[in-house]
Design a protein around this motif. Structure first.
Motif, PDB file in Angstrom:
ATOM      1  N   GLY A  23      40.912  52.150  37.334  1.00  0.00           N
ATOM      2  CA  GLY A  23      39.548  52.627  37.540  1.00  0.00           C
ATOM      3  C   GLY A  23      39.324  53.960  36.874  1.00  0.00           C
TER       4      GLY A  23
ATOM      5  N   THR B 255      38.878  53.620  33.137  1.00  0.00           N
ATOM      6  CA  THR B 255      37.531  53.162  32.823  1.00  0.00           C
ATOM      7  C   THR B 255      36.538  54.308  32.861  1.00  0.00           C
ATOM      8  OG1 THR B 255      38.036  51.002  33.749  1.00  0.00           O
ATOM      9  CG2 THR B 255      35.728  51.543  33.506  1.00  0.00           C
TER      10      THR B 255
ATOM     11  N   TYR C 131      31.251  54.846  31.775  1.00  0.00           N
ATOM     12  CA  TYR C 131      31.287  53.955  32.926  1.00  0.00           C
ATOM     13  C   TYR C 131      30.042  54.146  33.792  1.00  0.00           C
ATOM     14  CZ  TYR C 131      32.869  51.876  37.321  1.00  0.00           C
ATOM     15  OH  TYR C 131      32.960  51.123  38.457  1.00  0.00           O
TER      16      TYR C 131
ATOM     17  N   LEU D  40      35.228  46.511  41.069  1.00  0.00           N
ATOM     18  CA  LEU D  40      36.071  45.938  40.030  1.00  0.00           C
ATOM     19  C   LEU D  40      36.947  47.006  39.372  1.00  0.00           C
ATOM     20  CD1 LEU D  40      33.487  43.572  38.281  1.00  0.00           C
ATOM     21  CD2 LEU D  40      35.313  42.905  39.866  1.00  0.00           C
ATOM     22  N   SER D  41      38.099  46.580  38.912  1.00  0.00           N
ATOM     23  CA  SER D  41      38.994  47.441  38.142  1.00  0.00           C
ATOM     24  C   SER D  41      39.056  46.914  36.712  1.00  0.00           C
ATOM     25  CB  SER D  41      40.400  47.457  38.753  1.00  0.00           C
ATOM     26  OG  SER D  41      40.373  47.987  40.060  1.00  0.00           O
ATOM     27  N   PHE D  42      39.156  47.842  35.763  1.00  0.00           N
ATOM     28  CA  PHE D  42      39.182  47.474  34.348  1.00  0.00           C
ATOM     29  C   PHE D  42      40.442  48.036  33.711  1.00  0.00           C
ATOM     30  CE2 PHE D  42      34.912  45.827  34.210  1.00  0.00           C
ATOM     31  CZ  PHE D  42      34.280  46.496  35.242  1.00  0.00           C
TER      32      PHE D  42
ATOM     33  N   ALA E 296      36.620  42.539  33.552  1.00  0.00           N
ATOM     34  CA  ALA E 296      37.467  43.185  34.557  1.00  0.00           C
ATOM     35  C   ALA E 296      38.815  42.488  34.647  1.00  0.00           C
ATOM     36  CB  ALA E 296      36.774  43.169  35.911  1.00  0.00           C
ATOM     37  N   CYS E 297      39.817  43.242  35.078  1.00  0.00           N
ATOM     38  CA  CYS E 297      41.145  42.648  35.238  1.00  0.00           C
ATOM     39  C   CYS E 297      41.464  42.387  36.714  1.00  0.00           C
ATOM     40  CB  CYS E 297      42.215  43.553  34.621  1.00  0.00           C
ATOM     41  SG  CYS E 297      42.240  45.223  35.287  1.00  0.00           S
ATOM     42  N   SER E 298      40.502  42.627  37.607  1.00  0.00           N
ATOM     43  CA  SER E 298      40.670  42.313  39.017  1.00  0.00           C
ATOM     44  C   SER E 298      39.956  41.009  39.342  1.00  0.00           C
ATOM     45  CB  SER E 298      40.131  43.456  39.884  1.00  0.00           C
ATOM     46  OG  SER E 298      38.775  43.719  39.571  1.00  0.00           O
TER      47      SER E 298
ATOM     48  N   THR F 284      37.309  38.427  40.372  1.00  0.00           N
ATOM     49  CA  THR F 284      35.851  38.456  40.251  1.00  0.00           C
ATOM     50  C   THR F 284      35.173  37.353  41.059  1.00  0.00           C
ATOM     51  OG1 THR F 284      35.902  37.044  38.264  1.00  0.00           O
ATOM     52  CG2 THR F 284      36.012  39.443  37.928  1.00  0.00           C
TER      53      THR F 284
END
Length: 318
Positions: free
Chosen positions: A4, A7, A94, A166-168, A188-190, A192
């Motif tokens: 996070g 981002t 962001y 969300l985490s990116f 995002a890599c978390s 969804t």
């Protein structure tokens, strides 16, 4: 350092339409002219309605609100795109991306809700002409517009708050010219799942629902028009809703085209081009549709411009 935080430091990269340097000046001039046309056209519609007492009716009250929302709609995306083209810098922070996402969702939602309210207004005007002024009173008109804003704000806040969780990671490139909701969520890599669920539910309730209301209103309108005996009466009744029907068709067809193109093809550039239609082109064309097909608006615009010409340049003091 968590994903996070990464981002928030780097932001996102808006890839836009083309990376060819030779096309950048042309694209800058094209989008600048489209933006100025949109702002000027919708502003003239608002000023004409405010300045002409003959247009202080529910239909034009809703139209002035739609014109204001269209200015906000295009102002959410185009100025940032112009800055990116001019500076050759594709980065959006962001915070800037989340802010743009919120106002884009708010503007698009308000467009949908106002078009639905305008369809109801035309339904009452044609199906219940003798009771129109009683039903569409100023209090109801104010409540309808206020409801549009409340639902639009709450819906946009819901999507924004869900996106904030969300985490990116490293994939911060968005193949678009603005922070489009699906593109941001799927970069995002978390997990969804919650975001996709909220998108699906709100799309069914706040997009398909209003569309069903518009179709129902026009089915009743068509039935009422067909019941009119004289051809002149049919033409007059249809002409009162022709402009609105054109705007609704343009907006929903382009919006549907975006999501059909994204579902059928994996080409992100084609999806971005399709998105240009409902975010930039439609708000630009709306004032022309209403002014060219509406004698009242054309007359109000002529009177407004004539008053401006009569006043002439303002002399400096002293």
């Amino acid at each position: 350092m968590g994903p996070g935080n990464v981002t928030r430091l780097l932001g996102f990269f808006l890839l836009g339409f083309s990376e060819q340097p030779g096309l950048q000046p042309f694209m800058f001039g094209l989008f600048l002219s489209m933006y100025l046309t949109t702002v000027l056209g919708n502003l003239l519609i608002i000023l004409a309605i405010i300045s002409d007492s003959h247009l202080h009716t529910p239909m034009y009250f809703f139209l002035s609100n739609l014109s204001f929302v269209d200015i906000c709609f295009t102002s959410t995306t185009v100025p940032k795109m112009l800055v990116n083209i001019y500076t050759q810098n594709k980065v959006i922070t962001y915070a800037g991306c989340i802010t743009q996402l919120y106002f884009l969702l708010l503007s698009s939602g308000l467009d949908i809700f106002l078009l639905t309210v305008m369809a109801y207004d035309r339904y009452v005007a044609i199906c219940y002409p003798l009771h129109y002024t009683v039903i569409m009173n100023p209090r109801l008109c104010g409540i309808l517009v206020l409801t549009c804003w409340i639902v639009g704000v709450l819906s946009s806040l819901l999507h924004t708050f869900v996106a904030l969780r969300l985490s990116f990671c490293n994939n911060l490139e968005i193949p678009h010219f603005f922070c489009e909701l699906n593109q941001v969520v799927h970069s995002a890599c978390s997990d969804t799942f919650l975001n996709d669920l909220v998108i699906y539910i709100t799309a069914m309730v706040l997009v398909v629902g209003p569309l069903a209301g518009i179709l129902y209103s026009y089915s009743k309108i068509v039935a009422s028009i067909c019941a009119i005996s004289s051809a002149q009466g049919k033409y007059k009744a249809f002409s009162t809703c022709a402009s609105h029907l054109s705007v609704v068709s343009l907006f929903y067809c382009t919006l549907l085209g975006v999501y059909l193109s994204s579902a059928v093809t994996q080409n992100s550039h084609s999806t971005a081009t399709a998105s240009l239609m409902y975010t930039v082109v439609t708000p630009m064309l709306n004032p022309f549709i209403y002014s060219l097909r509406n004698k009242d608006i054309k007359g109000a615009l002529k009177r407004l411009l004539s008053r401006v010409k009569q006043r002439g340049p303002i002399d400096p003091p002293g």
